[in-house]
Design a protein around this motif. Structure first.
Motif, PDB file in Angstrom:
ATOM      1  N   GLY A  88      37.039  19.714  92.568  1.00  0.00           N
ATOM      2  CA  GLY A  88      36.090  20.743  92.979  1.00  0.00           C
ATOM      3  C   GLY A  88      35.643  20.670  94.417  1.00  0.00           C
ATOM      4  N   ASP A  89      35.672  19.492  94.995  1.00  0.00           N
ATOM      5  CA  ASP A  89      35.306  19.332  96.395  1.00  0.00           C
ATOM      6  C   ASP A  89      36.518  19.248  97.309  1.00  0.00           C
ATOM      7  OD1 ASP A  89      32.545  19.279  95.884  1.00  0.00           O
ATOM      8  OD2 ASP A  89      32.633  17.149  95.347  1.00  0.00           O
ATOM      9  N   GLY A  90      37.701  19.329  96.743  1.00  0.00           N
ATOM     10  CA  GLY A  90      38.920  19.211  97.531  1.00  0.00           C
ATOM     11  C   GLY A  90      39.251  20.486  98.278  1.00  0.00           C
ATOM     12  N   MET A  91      40.174  20.384  99.206  1.00  0.00           N
ATOM     13  CA  MET A  91      40.527  21.505 100.060  1.00  0.00           C
ATOM     14  C   MET A  91      41.012  22.706  99.260  1.00  0.00           C
ATOM     15  SD  MET A  91      43.114  21.463 103.345  1.00  0.00           S
ATOM     16  CE  MET A  91      44.693  21.883 102.625  1.00  0.00           C
ATOM     17  N   VAL A  92      41.780  22.448  98.217  1.00  0.00           N
ATOM     18  CA  VAL A  92      42.303  23.536  97.398  1.00  0.00           C
ATOM     19  C   VAL A  92      41.331  23.902  96.280  1.00  0.00           C
ATOM     20  CG1 VAL A  92      44.210  24.302  95.931  1.00  0.00           C
ATOM     21  CG2 VAL A  92      44.672  22.866  97.926  1.00  0.00           C
ATOM     22  N   GLY A  93      40.790  22.898  95.591  1.00  0.00           N
ATOM     23  CA  GLY A  93      39.903  23.166  94.463  1.00  0.00           C
ATOM     24  C   GLY A  93      38.655  23.935  94.853  1.00  0.00           C
ATOM     25  N   TYR A  94      38.048  23.563  95.967  1.00  0.00           N
ATOM     26  CA  TYR A  94      36.851  24.290  96.417  1.00  0.00           C
ATOM     27  C   TYR A  94      37.191  25.740  96.717  1.00  0.00           C
ATOM     28  CZ  TYR A  94      32.950  25.894  99.218  1.00  0.00           C
ATOM     29  OH  TYR A  94      31.897  26.645  99.702  1.00  0.00           O
ATOM     30  N   ALA A  95      38.264  25.957  97.476  1.00  0.00           N
ATOM     31  CA  ALA A  95      38.652  27.311  97.840  1.00  0.00           C
ATOM     32  C   ALA A  95      39.000  28.135  96.599  1.00  0.00           C
ATOM     33  CB  ALA A  95      39.828  27.270  98.812  1.00  0.00           C
ATOM     34  N   TYR A  96      39.658  27.512  95.634  1.00  0.00           N
ATOM     35  CA  TYR A  96      40.043  28.208  94.398  1.00  0.00           C
ATOM     36  C   TYR A  96      38.802  28.628  93.610  1.00  0.00           C
ATOM     37  CZ  TYR A  96      42.454  28.907  89.898  1.00  0.00           C
ATOM     38  OH  TYR A  96      42.938  29.430  88.717  1.00  0.00           O
ATOM     39  N   ASN A  97      37.833  27.730  93.485  1.00  0.00           N
ATOM     40  CA  ASN A  97      36.609  28.056  92.754  1.00  0.00           C
ATOM     41  C   ASN A  97      35.791  29.119  93.485  1.00  0.00           C
ATOM     42  OD1 ASN A  97      37.253  26.196  90.775  1.00  0.00           O
ATOM     43  ND2 ASN A  97      36.022  24.558  91.665  1.00  0.00           N
ATOM     44  N   ALA A  98      35.747  29.039  94.810  1.00  0.00           N
ATOM     45  CA  ALA A  98      35.028  30.049  95.590  1.00  0.00           C
ATOM     46  C   ALA A  98      35.690  31.418  95.438  1.00  0.00           C
ATOM     47  CB  ALA A  98      34.984  29.632  97.061  1.00  0.00           C
ATOM     48  N   LEU A  99      37.018  31.419  95.414  1.00  0.00           N
ATOM     49  CA  LEU A  99      37.755  32.667  95.228  1.00  0.00           C
ATOM     50  C   LEU A  99      37.423  33.303  93.884  1.00  0.00           C
ATOM     51  CD1 LEU A  99      40.089  34.649  96.003  1.00  0.00           C
ATOM     52  CD2 LEU A  99      41.640  33.032  94.893  1.00  0.00           C
ATOM     53  N   LYS A 100      37.399  32.506  92.813  1.00  0.00           N
ATOM     54  CA  LYS A 100      37.064  33.037  91.495  1.00  0.00           C
ATOM     55  C   LYS A 100      35.626  33.542  91.454  1.00  0.00           C
ATOM     56  CE  LYS A 100      38.828  31.207  87.769  1.00  0.00           C
ATOM     57  NZ  LYS A 100      39.193  30.250  86.696  1.00  0.00           N
ATOM     58  N   GLU A 101      34.733  32.841  92.149  1.00  0.00           N
ATOM     59  CA  GLU A 101      33.334  33.290  92.211  1.00  0.00           C
ATOM     60  C   GLU A 101      33.247  34.691  92.804  1.00  0.00           C
ATOM     61  OE1 GLU A 101      29.228  32.097  94.619  1.00  0.00           O
ATOM     62  OE2 GLU A 101      30.724  30.550  94.193  1.00  0.00           O
ATOM     63  N   ALA A 102      33.969  34.922  93.902  1.00  0.00           N
ATOM     64  CA  ALA A 102      33.946  36.233  94.540  1.00  0.00           C
ATOM     65  C   ALA A 102      34.660  37.280  93.690  1.00  0.00           C
ATOM     66  CB  ALA A 102      34.592  36.139  95.925  1.00  0.00           C
ATOM     67  N   PHE A 103      35.783  36.896  93.097  1.00  0.00           N
ATOM     68  CA  PHE A 103      36.622  37.816  92.323  1.00  0.00           C
ATOM     69  C   PHE A 103      35.869  38.363  91.111  1.00  0.00           C
ATOM     70  CE2 PHE A 103      39.952  38.776  89.199  1.00  0.00           C
ATOM     71  CZ  PHE A 103      40.885  39.463  89.966  1.00  0.00           C
ATOM     72  N   TYR A 104      35.092  37.502  90.453  1.00  0.00           N
ATOM     73  CA  TYR A 104      34.381  37.914  89.245  1.00  0.00           C
ATOM     74  C   TYR A 104      32.914  38.262  89.519  1.00  0.00           C
ATOM     75  CZ  TYR A 104      38.459  36.209  86.719  1.00  0.00           C
ATOM     76  OH  TYR A 104      39.742  36.023  86.260  1.00  0.00           O
ATOM     77  N   GLY A 105      32.487  38.206  90.773  1.00  0.00           N
ATOM     78  CA  GLY A 105      31.088  38.430  91.112  1.00  0.00           C
ATOM     79  C   GLY A 105      30.726  39.889  91.292  1.00  0.00           C
TER      80      GLY A 105
END
Length: 270
Positions: free
Chosen positions: A153-170
């Motif tokens: 979740g704090d990694g370069m890919v994991g953080y960006a992936y979770n942030a992307l889903k937050e925006a996508f479903y927000g």
């Protein structure tokens, strides 16, 4: 204030290439990831209740301070009519950005996560004598620990992936467009036409055979030469993965944006 748009999404998914193409248009300014998102985070923290004087700060003042931060950062030396700022953080800040810029548009670059991890691993192996800032210059890892570190979740890919889903479903998803790496490199004309349509700007004839971007000094200081390198001519390069099969398979079903039934906000995916 001039139109302000944002490039975000997953790393190693075409954001540098997109910026290089956008800046061919003399009306536009675009670049690789910069410091502005970190400055916004810092200002939000300093104006929060952890500051004992926050009782004197209203939301109107917070909004004005952040708007002035953008205006000051992109001052008169930036003559472009339209600015695109790039950061993987921006997807997690879509509510803030919509409050500052009601007509904001965000282009999130995406790519199959397995190939994102593969691309980072390939960079590491190509620079085997130079430990990378991506892994805090640590030298004792394996492909498994590197993949785990990238994906958490704090990694370069994991953080960006979770942030992307937050925006996508927000609730502000109408301000978001997903641009697939595969589309950008296989059909750049269609990709750029979609970008221009999304941001409401007149079309521009881009040169897909002569793309220029230079971040060699930055990449060298990060211990990862080639991090922002792009080919002069846009071509789709087919290759086999350098990842062990089990690592590659771990992420191969993570492209949630390909499932049209799981797109409740009807986000545009190109």
């Amino acid at each position: 204030m001039r139109p302000m748009h944002f490039i975000s999404g997953l790393p190693r998914s075409g954001s540098t290439l997109l910026a290089a193409l956008l800046r061919q248009n003399p009306r536009f300014y675009a670049n690789m990831s910069g410091p502005l998102s970190g400055m916004v985070n810092a200002m939000l923290g300093e104006m929060s209740d952890r500051n004992e004087f926050s009782v004197f700060i209203t939301d109107q003042q917070r909004r004005r301070v952040l708007q002035n931060l953008f205006e000051s950062y992109y001052g008169p030396e930036y003559t472009a009519e339209v600015v695109f700022d790039t950061s993987r953080i921006w997807c997690s800040k879509l509510p803030v950005l919509c409050g500052l810029f009601p007509s904001v548009k965000m282009i999130a670059c995406v790519r199959h996560v397995s190939w994102v991890i593969d691309s980072v691993e390939r960079l590491v192996r190509n620079n085997a004598l130079r430990p990378s800032s991506i892994f805090s210059y640590q030298t004792g890892g394996t492909v498994y620990t590197r993949a785990e570190g990238l994906a958490n979740g704090d990694g370069m890919v994991g953080y960006a992936y979770n942030a992307l889903k937050e925006a996508f479903y927000g609730e502000h998803a109408q301000h978001l467009m997903l641009l697939q790496y595969e589309t950008l490199v296989r059909d750049p004309a269609r990709a750029m036409a979609a970008v221009y349509d999304f941001i409401g700007e007149p079309a521009f004839k881009h040169d897909f055979d002569s793309v220029q971007f230079d971040a060699d000094e930055f990449d060298a200081r990060a211990g990862t030469p080639g991090l922002h390198a792009i080919g002069k001519k846009i071509v789709a390069q087919e290759r086999t993965t350098v990842l062990p099969p089990d690592v590659f398979r771990r992420f191969e079903n993570d492209a949630f944006w390909l499932n049209a039934q799981a797109n409740p906000q009807s986000v545009r995916v190109v």
